[in-house]
Design a protein around this motif. Structure first.
Motif, PDB file in Angstrom:
ATOM      1  N   SER A   1       0.841  -1.193   0.000  1.00 44.49           N
ATOM      2  CA  SER A   1       0.000   0.000   0.000  1.00 44.49           C
ATOM      3  C   SER A   1       0.878   1.246   0.000  1.00 44.49           C
ATOM      4  CB  SER A   1      -0.897   0.004   1.242  1.00 44.49           C
ATOM      5  OG  SER A   1      -1.560   1.237   1.370  1.00 44.49           O
TER       6      SER A   1
ATOM      7  N   ASN B   1       0.605   3.697   1.834  1.00 46.48           N
ATOM      8  CA  ASN B   1       0.823   4.207   3.193  1.00 46.48           C
ATOM      9  C   ASN B   1       2.102   3.659   3.827  1.00 46.48           C
ATOM     10  OD1 ASN B   1       0.237   1.593   4.061  1.00 46.48           O
ATOM     11  ND2 ASN B   1      -1.873   2.089   4.632  1.00 46.48           N
TER      12      ASN B   1
ATOM     13  N   TYR C   1       2.794   0.665   5.258  1.00 46.55           N
ATOM     14  CA  TYR C   1       2.775  -0.376   6.283  1.00 46.55           C
ATOM     15  C   TYR C   1       1.718  -1.459   6.044  1.00 46.55           C
ATOM     16  CZ  TYR C   1      -0.794   2.881   8.049  1.00 46.55           C
ATOM     17  OH  TYR C   1      -1.869   3.724   8.163  1.00 46.55           O
ATOM     18  N   HIS C   2       0.944  -1.365   4.985  1.00 44.14           N
ATOM     19  CA  HIS C   2      -0.016  -2.413   4.659  1.00 44.14           C
ATOM     20  C   HIS C   2       0.460  -3.178   3.428  1.00 44.14           C
ATOM     21  CE1 HIS C   2      -3.747  -0.635   6.908  1.00 44.14           C
ATOM     22  NE2 HIS C   2      -2.918  -1.309   7.692  1.00 44.14           N
TER      23      HIS C   2
ATOM     24  N   ALA D   1      -1.015  -6.367   0.793  1.00 43.65           N
ATOM     25  CA  ALA D   1      -2.140  -7.221   0.400  1.00 43.65           C
ATOM     26  C   ALA D   1      -1.623  -8.426  -0.368  1.00 43.65           C
ATOM     27  CB  ALA D   1      -3.140  -6.440  -0.455  1.00 43.65           C
TER      28      ALA D   1
ATOM     29  N   ILE E   1      -4.929  -8.856   4.292  1.00 44.55           N
ATOM     30  CA  ILE E   1      -4.278  -7.579   4.530  1.00 44.55           C
ATOM     31  C   ILE E   1      -3.351  -7.759   5.728  1.00 44.55           C
ATOM     32  CG2 ILE E   1      -4.593  -5.127   4.918  1.00 44.55           C
ATOM     33  CD1 ILE E   1      -5.830  -6.150   2.327  1.00 44.55           C
ATOM     34  N   TRP E   2      -2.074  -7.455   5.531  1.00 46.93           N
ATOM     35  CA  TRP E   2      -1.050  -7.623   6.564  1.00 46.93           C
ATOM     36  C   TRP E   2      -0.565  -6.253   7.024  1.00 46.93           C
ATOM     37  CZ3 TRP E   2      -0.018 -12.845   7.546  1.00 46.93           C
ATOM     38  CH2 TRP E   2      -0.445 -13.738   6.577  1.00 46.93           C
ATOM     39  N   ASP E   3      -0.366  -6.131   8.331  1.00 44.09           N
ATOM     40  CA  ASP E   3       0.221  -4.922   8.903  1.00 44.09           C
ATOM     41  C   ASP E   3       1.691  -5.216   9.200  1.00 44.09           C
ATOM     42  OD1 ASP E   3       1.018  -2.740  10.510  1.00 44.09           O
ATOM     43  OD2 ASP E   3      -1.067  -2.408  11.119  1.00 44.09           O
TER      44      ASP E   3
ATOM     45  N   CYS F   1      -1.596 -10.728  10.077  1.00 40.91           N
ATOM     46  CA  CYS F   1      -2.743 -10.428   9.222  1.00 40.91           C
ATOM     47  C   CYS F   1      -3.802  -9.715  10.049  1.00 40.91           C
ATOM     48  CB  CYS F   1      -3.295 -11.720   8.626  1.00 40.91           C
ATOM     49  SG  CYS F   1      -4.772 -11.503   7.610  1.00 40.91           S
ATOM     50  N   ILE F   2      -4.299  -8.602   9.552  1.00 38.81           N
ATOM     51  CA  ILE F   2      -5.302  -7.834  10.296  1.00 38.81           C
ATOM     52  C   ILE F   2      -6.696  -7.989   9.701  1.00 38.81           C
ATOM     53  CG2 ILE F   2      -3.619  -6.144  11.090  1.00 38.81           C
ATOM     54  CD1 ILE F   2      -4.654  -4.254   8.877  1.00 38.81           C
ATOM     55  N   TYR F   3      -6.807  -8.495   8.478  1.00 36.82           N
ATOM     56  CA  TYR F   3      -8.131  -8.672   7.889  1.00 36.82           C
ATOM     57  C   TYR F   3      -8.056  -9.692   6.758  1.00 36.82           C
ATOM     58  CZ  TYR F   3     -12.972  -7.335   7.040  1.00 36.82           C
ATOM     59  OH  TYR F   3     -14.340  -7.344   6.952  1.00 36.82           O
TER      60      TYR F   3
ATOM     61  N   ALA G   1     -10.144   0.407   1.391  1.00 37.23           N
ATOM     62  CA  ALA G   1      -8.967   0.117   2.208  1.00 37.23           C
ATOM     63  C   ALA G   1      -9.135   0.614   3.637  1.00 37.23           C
ATOM     64  CB  ALA G   1      -7.724   0.754   1.579  1.00 37.23           C
TER      65      ALA G   1
END
Length: 522
Positions: free
Chosen positions: A401, A403, A405-406, A408, A418-420, A426-428, A464
């Motif tokens: 992403s 940003n 820090y994400h 996919a 979705i990984w942080d 994995c956050i979602y 997102a």
């Protein structure tokens, strides 16, 4: 003469002798009944033992062979029991060391660890049967002595690395300088947007998602005679490149989708195509194990040779100086675009690699493959800093992403994760499609939405922010193999096995288009 009174006497005759007595018939000897104490009676006239009776008969050749086989099988069984009772090392290193001390081959061609251990057990058993147990005991004593010395000195640590080239060292220095400047600019911009009262990131995100909900089919064009495999927009969105199974890559003008040129040079299927982020050069990958670099006028600039199996996805580094390629040979490679030199040959996946992407700052690379694993690599050190496990099947798409820090990932398990990178988890999980997901990409400016393409003939747009569906793009009649998004987030291109290129745009025009941020250093 006087006669005696009475009946007349009968004439005399000789008396026959009595018949001779017959001898009794002989009876076969019978075994005496067992005595009350469980033993055979030893009185006279008792029958001989049964073994004596059997010994009186001659054993046939067939019976003798059967007895020999039975004895041999019995001996082998006893040997196996004794072999499994022997103390044999369990560690592969100890097994090799024991074989070396016994003067036996350390390993045989195609021999696995368990087979090598069984061979050592058989050798020790043979030496024991031959009376050479001293050799086994001596080898065991030497091993114990070596282990004691190792315990005193501590375990020996062998570094796992290979000496890199001067070109790789220079490239890593360049990557470090480039990524540090980009990261500082990104953080400063994020800090400014958070502290500036005139900035409203949430409102801007809502507006972008509102516009994204209006995506509709604007144009459809036949792209090739064979199924299409990849597509990529140029940095300004004025050109679109597509690749196909025919091996030909075509350049199209936007937004009218008119063919500009055809890039012919591969001898097998073209698997991916990508535009350079700094100019209009195009890189293509093919199943002929090569990647090629083309100029905007369809002339071949350079060929990248080195992989030993078909190539899959490729990606340019944000600086435009380096090209990453993935292959079914379980490796990914980093190439110098200007010289064509292979800078880095990197393994790390247990099965075939499929896709690669680079962090917007240029410091990291992420790869995924058919081992259901995604890895994050630090390009400045060459180390694998993160292994993302969660997918249950092959991972085919991966994207950072904007940003920072994400990340996919998407694959054959029909989900997008979705990984942080800050939390390393994995956050979602988005249950995105009803079939294999072939590609996932974030909107390249702010990452407010992401799009997925799948084999269920659909492409979908997701928020997102909360990862809810925003828009479903229905129009293909076959599997959708790839997609790309323009830098302003207003246009999406999809290609598939139905051999068509489909362009999806927002109906609101350019009034709501995001301003492309020029603050980041090139």
């Amino acid at each position: 003469m006087a006669m005696e009174n009475g009946p007349p006497a009968a004439p005399s005759s000789p008396t026959p002798p009595p018949p001779p007595a017959l001898a009794p018939l002989p009876r076969p000897p019978t075994a005496p009944p067992p005595s009350t104490d469980g033993t055979i009676s030893d009185r006279e006239g008792s029958a001989p033992p049964q073994s004596a009776i059997i010994d009186e008969y001659e054993i046939s050749e067939e019976s003798r062979l059967i007895r020999e086989r039975q004895d041999k099988a019995r001996q082998e069984l006893l040997l196996k029991r004794k072999a499994f009772a022997m103390a044999v090392p369990t560690k592969p290193e100890s097994v090799r060391d024991r074989l070396r001390r016994l003067g036996e081959p350390v390993t045989l061609f195609g021999e696995r660890d368990m087979e090598r251990r069984d061979r050592l057990r058989a050798i020790m058993l043979r030496l024991d049967a031959e009376g050479q147990l001293e050799r086994v005991l001596k080898a065991h004593e030497e091993e114990e002595k070596a282990e004691e010395e190792e315990d005193e000195m501590g375990p020996i640590k062998y570094p796992f690395f290979t000496v890199g080239s001067k070109e790789l060292l220079d490239a890593r220095m360049d990557l470090a300088k480039y990524s540090l400047a980009r990261a500082a600019a990104r953080l400063e911009r994020a800090r400014r947007r958070r502290e500036d009262p005139d900035e409203d990131p949430d409102g801007e995100c809502e507006e972008v998602l509102r516009l994204a909900s209006g995506f509709s089919l604007d144009c459809s064009e036949i792209g090739d005679d064979r199924p299409l495999t990849g597509c990529s927009f140029s940095r300004d969105g004025s050109l679109l490149a597509t690749s196909s199974w025919s091996g030909v890559t075509k350049i199209w003008s936007m937004p009218d989708v008119k063919r500009v040129s055809a890039l012919k040079g591969h001898t097998d299927r073209a698997t991916d195509v990508v535009f350079s982020p700094v100019d209009n050069c195009v890189a293509t990958a093919s199943a002929d194990k090569t990647a090629k670099l083309w100029s905007s006028d369809a002339s071949l600039l350079r060929s990248f040779n080195g992989h030993t199996d078909r190539l899959c996805r490729i990606a340019f580094h944000p600086s435009g100086k380096y090209l990453g390629t993935t292959s079914f040979d379980k490796s990914w490679r980093l190439w110098d675009v200007n010289t064509g030199v292979e800078l880095l040959y990197q393994e790390g996946h247990s099965r075939r690699l499929y896709s690669i992407c680079f962090h917007p700052d240029g410091s990291l690379a992420a790869t995924c493959g058919l081992d259901a694993l995604a890895r994050v690599w630090d390009l400045r050190t060459g180390r694998s800093i993160m292994a993302l496990q969660g997918h249950v099947k092959e991972v085919l798409g991966i994207c950072f992403s904007p940003n920072g820090y994400h990340l996919a990932t998407a694959g054959e398990d029909n989900t997008c994760r979705i990984w942080d990178l800050r939390k390393k988890r994995c956050i979602y999980i988005i249950p995105a499609h009803a079939s294999l997901i072939s590609q996932v990409k974030f909107e390249p400016q702010e990452g407010y939405f992401l799009a997925t393409a799948a084999y269920d003939t659909k492409a979908m747009v997701w928020s997102a922010k909360d990862f809810k569906p925003v828009k479903t793009l229905i129009g293909h009649e076959g599997r959708v193999t790839d997609l790309d998004i323009t830098s302003d987030g207003q246009t999406i291109a999809t290609v598939g096995h139905d051999k068509t290129i489909k362009i999806w745009t927002c109906k609101n025009g350019n009034s709501g288009a995001m301003d492309v941020d020029e603050a980041l250093p090139a």
